[in-house]
Design an enzyme around this catalytic site. Structure first.
Site, PDB file in Angstrom:
ATOM      1  N   GLN A   1      27.751  37.322  41.072  1.00 52.39           N
ATOM      2  CA  GLN A   1      28.684  36.343  41.624  1.00 52.39           C
ATOM      3  C   GLN A   1      28.222  35.887  43.011  1.00 52.39           C
ATOM      4  O   GLN A   1      28.722  34.910  43.530  1.00 52.39           O
ATOM      5  CB  GLN A   1      30.089  36.945  41.737  1.00 52.39           C
ATOM      6  CG  GLN A   1      30.739  37.276  40.403  1.00 52.39           C
ATOM      7  CD  GLN A   1      32.068  38.008  40.558  1.00 52.39           C
ATOM      8  OE1 GLN A   1      32.229  39.078  39.995  1.00 52.39           O
ATOM      9  NE2 GLN A   1      33.012  37.455  41.320  1.00 52.39           N
TER      10      GLN A   1
ATOM     11  N   GLU B   1      30.586  40.871  42.212  1.00 54.85           N
ATOM     12  CA  GLU B   1      30.612  40.283  43.557  1.00 54.85           C
ATOM     13  C   GLU B   1      29.648  41.052  44.448  1.00 54.85           C
ATOM     14  O   GLU B   1      28.889  40.467  45.206  1.00 54.85           O
ATOM     15  CB  GLU B   1      32.037  40.308  44.140  1.00 54.85           C
ATOM     16  CG  GLU B   1      32.102  39.655  45.518  1.00 54.85           C
ATOM     17  CD  GLU B   1      33.505  39.528  46.105  1.00 54.85           C
ATOM     18  OE1 GLU B   1      34.487  39.635  45.354  1.00 54.85           O
ATOM     19  OE2 GLU B   1      33.607  39.327  47.324  1.00 54.85           O
TER      20      GLU B   1
ATOM     21  N   ARG C   1      43.518  43.118  51.749  1.00 53.61           N
ATOM     22  CA  ARG C   1      44.325  42.250  50.878  1.00 53.61           C
ATOM     23  C   ARG C   1      45.548  43.005  50.324  1.00 53.61           C
ATOM     24  O   ARG C   1      46.582  42.402  50.051  1.00 53.61           O
ATOM     25  CB  ARG C   1      43.491  41.635  49.752  1.00 53.61           C
ATOM     26  CG  ARG C   1      44.145  40.399  49.157  1.00 53.61           C
ATOM     27  CD  ARG C   1      43.304  39.736  48.085  1.00 53.61           C
ATOM     28  NE  ARG C   1      42.495  38.628  48.557  1.00 53.61           N
ATOM     29  CZ  ARG C   1      42.941  37.378  48.750  1.00 53.61           C
ATOM     30  NH1 ARG C   1      44.214  37.085  48.512  1.00 53.61           N
ATOM     31  NH2 ARG C   1      42.140  36.431  49.160  1.00 53.61           N
TER      32      ARG C   1
ATOM     33  N   ALA D   1      37.496  35.350  45.174  1.00 58.12           N
ATOM     34  CA  ALA D   1      38.729  35.018  45.885  1.00 58.12           C
ATOM     35  C   ALA D   1      39.439  33.803  45.277  1.00 58.12           C
ATOM     36  O   ALA D   1      40.205  33.126  45.964  1.00 58.12           O
ATOM     37  CB  ALA D   1      38.454  34.791  47.381  1.00 58.12           C
TER      38      ALA D   1
ATOM     39  N   GLU E   1      42.806  34.429  39.918  1.00 57.13           N
ATOM     40  CA  GLU E   1      43.368  35.766  40.061  1.00 57.13           C
ATOM     41  C   GLU E   1      44.887  35.860  39.968  1.00 57.13           C
ATOM     42  O   GLU E   1      45.406  36.820  39.384  1.00 57.13           O
ATOM     43  CB  GLU E   1      42.930  36.381  41.405  1.00 57.13           C
ATOM     44  CG  GLU E   1      41.458  36.640  41.528  1.00 57.13           C
ATOM     45  CD  GLU E   1      41.078  36.936  42.970  1.00 57.13           C
ATOM     46  OE1 GLU E   1      41.059  35.979  43.782  1.00 57.13           O
ATOM     47  OE2 GLU E   1      40.843  38.098  43.303  1.00 57.13           O
TER      48      GLU E   1
HETATM   49  N1  MTE Z   1      37.570  34.210  34.218  1.00 57.09           N
HETATM   50  C1  MTE Z   1      36.575  34.531  33.368  1.00 57.09           C
HETATM   51  N2  MTE Z   1      36.564  34.000  32.150  1.00 57.09           N
HETATM   52  N3  MTE Z   1      35.576  35.397  33.742  1.00 57.09           N
HETATM   53  C2  MTE Z   1      35.580  35.986  34.984  1.00 57.09           C
HETATM   54  O1  MTE Z   1      34.672  36.766  35.299  1.00 57.09           O
HETATM   55  N4  MTE Z   1      36.721  36.216  37.153  1.00 57.09           N
HETATM   56  C3  MTE Z   1      38.003  36.137  37.839  1.00 57.09           C
HETATM   57  C4  MTE Z   1      38.625  34.761  37.657  1.00 57.09           C
HETATM   58  N5  MTE Z   1      38.605  34.371  36.288  1.00 57.09           N
HETATM   59  C5  MTE Z   1      36.635  35.667  35.894  1.00 57.09           C
HETATM   60  C6  MTE Z   1      37.610  34.737  35.451  1.00 57.09           C
HETATM   61  C7  MTE Z   1      37.910  36.424  39.265  1.00 57.09           C
HETATM   62  S1  MTE Z   1      37.917  38.021  39.784  1.00 57.09           S
HETATM   63  C8  MTE Z   1      37.859  35.429  40.195  1.00 57.09           C
HETATM   64  S2  MTE Z   1      37.835  35.757  41.837  1.00 57.09           S
HETATM   65  C9  MTE Z   1      37.820  34.021  39.797  1.00 57.09           C
HETATM   66  O2  MTE Z   1      37.838  33.832  38.391  1.00 57.09           O
HETATM   67  C10 MTE Z   1      36.540  33.403  40.347  1.00 57.09           C
HETATM   68  O3  MTE Z   1      36.381  32.100  39.973  1.00 57.09           O
HETATM   69  P1  MTE Z   1      37.150  30.894  40.703  1.00 57.09           P
HETATM   70  O4  MTE Z   1      37.017  31.133  42.159  1.00 57.09           O
HETATM   71  O5  MTE Z   1      36.424  29.711  40.220  1.00 57.09           O
HETATM   72  O6  MTE Z   1      38.573  30.963  40.241  1.00 57.09           O
HETATM   73  N1  HPA Z   2      38.689  38.066  47.925  1.00 56.82           N
HETATM   74  C1  HPA Z   2      37.641  38.282  47.126  1.00 56.82           C
HETATM   75  N2  HPA Z   2      36.469  38.639  47.551  1.00 56.82           N
HETATM   76  C2  HPA Z   2      36.317  38.813  48.858  1.00 56.82           C
HETATM   77  C3  HPA Z   2      37.358  38.597  49.748  1.00 56.82           C
HETATM   78  C4  HPA Z   2      38.606  38.193  49.254  1.00 56.82           C
HETATM   79  O1  HPA Z   2      39.584  37.988  49.982  1.00 56.82           O
HETATM   80  N3  HPA Z   2      36.895  38.865  50.977  1.00 56.82           N
HETATM   81  C5  HPA Z   2      35.620  39.226  50.803  1.00 56.82           C
HETATM   82  N4  HPA Z   2      35.252  39.193  49.538  1.00 56.82           N
HETATM   83 MO1  MOS Z   3      37.325  38.038  42.245  1.00 55.18          MO
HETATM   84  S1  MOS Z   3      37.955  39.986  42.408  1.00 55.18           S
HETATM   85  O1  MOS Z   3      37.572  37.729  43.956  1.00 55.18           O
HETATM   86  O2  MOS Z   3      35.639  38.252  42.097  1.00 55.18           O
END
Ligand code: MTE
Ligand code: HPA
Ligand code: MOS
Length: 773
Positions: A215, A250, A328, A527, A730
């Site tokens: 990531q 991540e 968080r 995030a 999330e």
């Molecule tokens: N959805 C899918 N299908 N696969 C993933 O790995 N990760 C989640 C969420 N949705 C994830 C997912 C997490 S932990 C986060 S932080 C966000 O997607 C990251 O993507 P975004 O910032 O585009 O929402």
């Molecule tokens: N969310 C997810 N990942 C992160 C953050 C957060 O707030 N801060 C640092 N890495």
């Molecule tokens: Mo999502 S736990 O911030 O990769």
């Protein structure tokens, strides 16, 4: 300020255009996914002579390494070399926040599964065989597996953090009711379908290209440079997509990429390192288990006047992202409620488990579980329903969070009331209570779960992104950002943004791989902020190009550029279609030597946070919602089903309704899995027992609720969300917490003497015990 204003104007203009696309758009990856054509690390075309690697890891959770004998392994035919910490030319250090984690163990091991060496061989099969031939002698040291034990022994990752608002101690004295208790929430395995992996290849002049399932391409690049002792420009990291990350990639995608790069550095040959499922489960960290205590004080009319907690985070053997996750937890400790007097404290406890890490919600869910437990406890003791307490304390406009941010554009009551009305919750509660009167072998329970989740990296400096947009001379478009596609549909959203701005069909647009040579110094895709940050940068870059193209069109058509719009791949003047097509316009721009490439940088405005005061405005905005969960338990067996989950969710103005609905449903089920069935188990020696899918149960098609309804709340969206479409990745995971409390209510209906327990997951075994306790 200026930038901000600009964004606002553009967002409004785009509102109209985006409407048509947002309903029709499918996740672009769905086409290659169903044909099996989507590319992952394991699909990279490998060079002739590529080596394959396997990690040799600690067979004990804590101890001193007395000796290791690699001779038999090295002698095995096909083994090229075995690398240890002695082969690290730079620093044997991979800790992202705190430098406390070696790439390879040196003289001590701190968790079962800790990497000690990398075996490089002609095939993975040979490398695995060689691994079995390594003899290691470890002098065992005491093992800590729980946070409480770590606290008792003073074993911490860093100093505790504490947030406070008002005067909590004084407020408790004014309370009609005060309750105390403790809670436990277990960890959670990410179980991304694609295991951790990387492929490193040597380029000329000692440069190395690494394909990684990460990531965070920049942290991989930075850490490889640090471990090899070379400059960052020598390392190129490329990501096509991940087969899921969920936070587990991540930070914890990094070591495997570093190891492959290290072997490539020494051997000048490509090296592929992909963990198999067993190795991945054993060697990587998970969601943090939390052991927490709370004290809650309420007035006679059920207002929460005071709330105090101590969160013990089981951080594992190294910091990893634990300090940020702990933070968080504090941010979300009061969930969707306004509490005027709050004191929260979190201790990151160092144990001998694999370093626990980011997992969807990033510590937020653990914090919310505790206040929901406190409310359930108070409700049960006072003799009211939890819903009454929840309802009496929902966040309102201009309320202050414990971290000082003033709540704006609050949708807590809106989603709550909408859920109640749309789903007729009074009738639903009546049905449940009637059912319980008429049935003894089965009981139903219903719960409400409001959520409030802050959007932005809590670490303010991380909230930035860039986009590099090329328009090629045939009118096709290539977009590079830091966004990593991991199933959440971010590439589709990036494509929609460009399609909206240029008013061209998505066939003209390609989202390039995420690559550190095209977009540098990036924050991870995490995030829930990926689409906001990278989308805003993409929007800015596309708009700059659009302005430039309008000047070209104005010259060609001899009109003022203010009258020009691009629509359906043609230039329009005052709403009249001209003969000038998109591709002709691009040809014309080329002849006029107009730059058709743009790079834009976006940094979230308004946010700040002062860690010395633990006050500020860390979030661009919050996402809200309410879930109503109904369950039926079989009181003979302790098994249960979820009859329905009814959600009103705050998407803002969703730009991709199908994708966003998929995110809500997926997150909900993942959250329910965490709360009800996924049971991580380590033995006292720190060995992972739930090390396969036969011993670790995740939700399957039979365990999903019989019905899931998700209704968007009526709202105007938020300017800081991309096209007013709020982050969605999330927040909905926390609807799953409602499942826990629905079960508690059903148990209580069967066993009025049941003393509520807050020990998640609520597995059928625990339900059965509770029914008869
Ligand atoms: N959805 C899918 N299908 N696969 C993933 O790995 N990760 C989640 C969420 N949705 C994830 C997912 C997490 S932990 C986060 S932080 C966000 O997607 C990251 O993507 P975004 O910032 O585009 O929402
Ligand atoms: N969310 C997810 N990942 C992160 C953050 C957060 O707030 N801060 C640092 N890495
Ligand atoms: Mo999502 S736990 O911030 O990769």
């Amino acid at each position: 300020m200026h930038k901000n204003k600009e964004n606002k104007v553009l967002d409004t203009k785009l509102d109209a255009v985006s409407k048509s696309l947002k309903q029709s758009i499918k996740n672009l990856d769905s086409y290659t996914h169903v044909r099996g054509e989507s590319l992952y690390v394991d699909d990279v075309n490998i060079r002739q002579g590529t080596f394959h690697a396997v990690v040799f890891d600690s067979p004990k959770a804590h101890g001193k390494i007395k000796s290791i004998d690699y001779s038999k392994a090295e002698a095995l035919d096909g083994v090229e070399r075995i690398f240890t910490y002695k082969d690290v030319p730079g620093k044997n250090e991979i800790g992202g926040i705190i430098p406390d984690e070696p790439l390879f163990a040196e003289h001590e091991v701190h968790f079962w599964g800790m990497p000690i060496a990398l075996i490089v061989a002609e095939s993975e099969f040979i490398a695995r065989k060689a691994r079995d031939l390594i003899d290691i002698d470890i002098e065992e040291l005491p093992v800590i597996t729980t946070a409480q034990e770590a606290k008792a022994k003073g074993s911490f990752i860093n100093a505790p953090r504490s947030f406070s608002l008002g005067d909590t101690q004084k407020a408790f004295q004014d309370c009609e009711y005060v309750f105390e208790g403790e809670t436990f929430s277990n960890g959670q395995e990410h179980l991304y379908i694609e295991a951790q992996g990387s492929y490193a290849e040597p380029l000329e002049n000692g440069n190395i290209k690494v394909t990684s399932s990460t990531q965070g391409p920049t942290s991989v690049q930075k850490t490889i440079a640090q471990v090899l002792g070379v400059a960052m420009h020598k390392i190129e990291v490329d990501v096509t997509r991940l087969g899921g990350g969920f936070g587990g990639k991540e930070d914890q995608a990094t070591p495997w990429a570093v190891m492959a790069a290290l072997a490539t550095y020494h051997l000048n040959q490509s090296v592929k390192l992909i963990l198999n499922r067993h190795d991945d489960l054993r060697m990587t960290g998970k969601r943090h288990p939390y052991e927490s205590t709370y004290k809650i004080g309420l007035s006679k009319d059920l207002k929460i006047l005071a709330y105090q907690t101590e969160f013990l985070q089981n951080s594992g053997a190294a910091a990893d992202l634990s300090p940020a996750i702990a933070e968080r937890t504090l941010f979300h400790a009061t969930n969707s409620y306004y509490v005027p007097n709050v004191t929260t404290k979190v201790l990151s406890c160092k144990t001998n488990l694999p370093p626990n890490t980011a997992f969807r919600g990033f510590g937020g869910p653990q914090g919310m579980f505790v206040i929901e437990s406190a409310i359930a406890k108070a409700a049960s003791e006072i003799g009211v329903s939890a819903r009454q307490i929840q309802e009496a304390n929902l966040l309102d406009e201009n309320d202050t969070f414990s971290y000082g941010q003033i709540a704006k554009k609050v949708e807590a009551k809106n989603t709550w009331n909408s859920a109640k009305n749309i789903f007729n919750s009074d009738a639903l509660e009546q049905e449940v209570s009637d059912f319980n009167k008429n049935n003894t072998a089965f009981k139903k329970g219903v719960s409400f779960m409001p959520i409030t989740f802050g959007i932005s990296f809590t670490n303010t400096p991380m909230n930035h992104a860039r986009a590099l947009v090329h328009i090629y001379l045939d009118g096709s478009i290539g977009i590079s950002t830091a966004a990593v596609e991991m199933g959440q549909g971010v590439n589709t959203k990036m494509m929609q943004i460009a399609a909206d701005v240029f008013s061209v069909s998505i066939e003209h647009i390609k989202i390039e791989t995420t690559n550190t040579t095209r977009v540098a110094n990036t924050s991870p895709s995490a995030a829930s902020s990926t689409a906001d940050l990278n989308g805003k940068a993409t929007l800015m870059a596309c708009n700059s190009l659009l302005e430039r193209l309008k000047i070209v069109a104005a010259e060609d058509l001899n009109v003022s550029e203010n009258n020009i719009i691009l629509k359906e791949e043609y230039v329009f003047v005052n709403d009249n279609k001209t003969e000038l097509s998109w591709t002709d316009l691009i040809s014309s721009a080329m002849l006029k030597r107009v730059a058709l490439t743009e790079n834009a940088h976006y940094a979230t405005p308004e946010i700040h946070f002062d860690k010395t005061k633990e006050k500020g405005h860390p979030f661009a905005y919050h996402v809200y919602g309410t879930a109503i969960t109904t369950t039926t338990i079989d009181c003979t067996r302790g098994t249960y089903e979820f009859d329905s989950i009814k959600i009103v969710h705050d998407y803002g103005k969703s730009m991709s309704e199908g994708i966003d609905l998929g995110q809500v449903e997926g997150a909900l089920i993942q959250g329910m899995g965490w709360m009800t069935m996924e049971e991580i188990a380590y033995n006292d020696e720190g060995k992972l027992l739930s090390n396969a899918l036969s011993t670790y149960k995740i939700p399957d098609i039979f365990s999903v609720p019989k019905s899931v309804e998700v209704i968007p709340v009526e709202t105007n969206g938020h300017e800081l969300a991309i096209l007013k479409s709020k982050a969605v990745g999330e927040p909905p995971l926390m609807y799953g917490i409602g499942a826990y409390f629905a079960l508690q209510n059903a148990i209580k209906a069967f066993n009025p003497n049941y003393d509520l327990k807050f020990h998640a997951p609520m597995t059928p075994e625990k339900v059965l015990m509770s029914l008869y306790s």
